[in-house]
Design a protein around this motif. Structure first.
Motif, PDB file in Angstrom:
ATOM      1  N   ALA A 199      24.655  26.470  58.896  1.00 50.69           N
ATOM      2  CA  ALA A 199      25.639  25.942  59.605  1.00 50.69           C
ATOM      3  C   ALA A 199      26.058  25.112  57.788  1.00 50.69           C
ATOM      4  CB  ALA A 199      24.561  24.153  59.311  1.00 50.69           C
ATOM      5  N   LEU A 200      28.124  25.188  58.480  1.00 49.82           N
ATOM      6  CA  LEU A 200      28.222  25.143  57.247  1.00 49.82           C
ATOM      7  C   LEU A 200      27.894  24.155  55.828  1.00 49.82           C
ATOM      8  CD1 LEU A 200      31.668  26.203  59.060  1.00 49.82           C
ATOM      9  CD2 LEU A 200      29.962  27.708  58.049  1.00 49.82           C
ATOM     10  N   ARG A 201      28.336  24.594  54.647  1.00 42.92           N
ATOM     11  CA  ARG A 201      28.375  23.308  53.833  1.00 42.92           C
ATOM     12  C   ARG A 201      29.560  23.127  52.904  1.00 42.92           C
ATOM     13  NH1 ARG A 201      24.969  27.816  51.977  1.00 42.92           N
ATOM     14  NH2 ARG A 201      26.596  27.553  50.501  1.00 42.92           N
ATOM     15  N   ALA A 202      29.138  22.146  53.153  1.00 44.21           N
ATOM     16  CA  ALA A 202      30.002  21.639  52.443  1.00 44.21           C
ATOM     17  C   ALA A 202      31.114  22.078  50.622  1.00 44.21           C
ATOM     18  CB  ALA A 202      29.701  20.368  51.786  1.00 44.21           C
ATOM     19  N   ASP A 203      30.069  22.956  50.267  1.00 48.05           N
ATOM     20  CA  ASP A 203      29.900  23.521  48.779  1.00 48.05           C
ATOM     21  C   ASP A 203      30.792  24.952  49.359  1.00 48.05           C
ATOM     22  OD1 ASP A 203      27.396  24.814  50.104  1.00 48.05           O
ATOM     23  OD2 ASP A 203      27.176  25.068  47.617  1.00 48.05           O
ATOM     24  N   GLU A 204      31.316  25.397  50.595  1.00 50.92           N
ATOM     25  CA  GLU A 204      31.317  26.356  51.227  1.00 50.92           C
ATOM     26  C   GLU A 204      33.121  26.599  51.503  1.00 50.92           C
ATOM     27  OE1 GLU A 204      27.766  28.405  52.879  1.00 50.92           O
ATOM     28  OE2 GLU A 204      28.643  26.997  54.162  1.00 50.92           O
ATOM     29  N   ILE A 205      33.355  27.350  51.074  1.00 53.50           N
ATOM     30  CA  ILE A 205      35.254  27.435  51.460  1.00 53.50           C
ATOM     31  C   ILE A 205      34.837  29.015  52.439  1.00 53.50           C
ATOM     32  CG2 ILE A 205      35.321  29.245  49.696  1.00 53.50           C
ATOM     33  CD1 ILE A 205      38.397  27.699  49.304  1.00 53.50           C
ATOM     34  N   LEU A 206      35.943  28.226  53.603  1.00 54.55           N
ATOM     35  CA  LEU A 206      36.577  29.611  54.408  1.00 54.55           C
ATOM     36  C   LEU A 206      37.610  30.558  53.698  1.00 54.55           C
ATOM     37  CD1 LEU A 206      37.425  27.502  57.370  1.00 54.55           C
ATOM     38  CD2 LEU A 206      35.193  28.851  56.541  1.00 54.55           C
ATOM     39  N   THR A 207      37.811  31.830  54.327  1.00 48.89           N
ATOM     40  CA  THR A 207      38.345  32.996  53.780  1.00 48.89           C
ATOM     41  C   THR A 207      38.598  34.165  55.639  1.00 48.89           C
ATOM     42  OG1 THR A 207      38.525  34.916  52.609  1.00 48.89           O
ATOM     43  CG2 THR A 207      36.856  35.027  53.254  1.00 48.89           C
TER      44      THR A 207
END
Length: 82
Positions: free
Chosen positions: A66-74
């Motif tokens: 699952a994606l987390r709030a502390d990640e950023i897309l690139t």
């Protein structure tokens, strides 16, 4: 975190046959049981940066997170196989 249908997830491994890399984002569209009792799978739809579908793949559940709030897309280029 629990994986939810129709939510975006991140791959945890490279899928070179589809030119996908760990960290790429896909939409979880189904869960599938393993035909011989092994690890269950996930069906994922992968989109390019402008929303066009580029692949539908099936991977083990352990190959996504699952994606987390502390990640950023690139953004990266989809390398063409030679």
């Amino acid at each position: 975190m629990t994986l939810e249908l129709y939510k975006e997830v991140a791959l945890t491994l490279d899928l070179s046959e589809y030119q996908l890399k760990a960290g790429d984002i896909a939409t979880l569209i189904d869960f599938v049981p393993h035909p011989t009792g092994g690890e269950n799978g996930c069906v994922l739809e992968v989109f390019n940066a402008v929303g066009e579908s580029i692949a539908v793949v099936t991977v083990p559940v352990s190959a996504v997170e699952a994606l987390r709030a502390d990640e950023i897309l690139t953004v990266r280029s989809l390398a063409q196989a030679s």
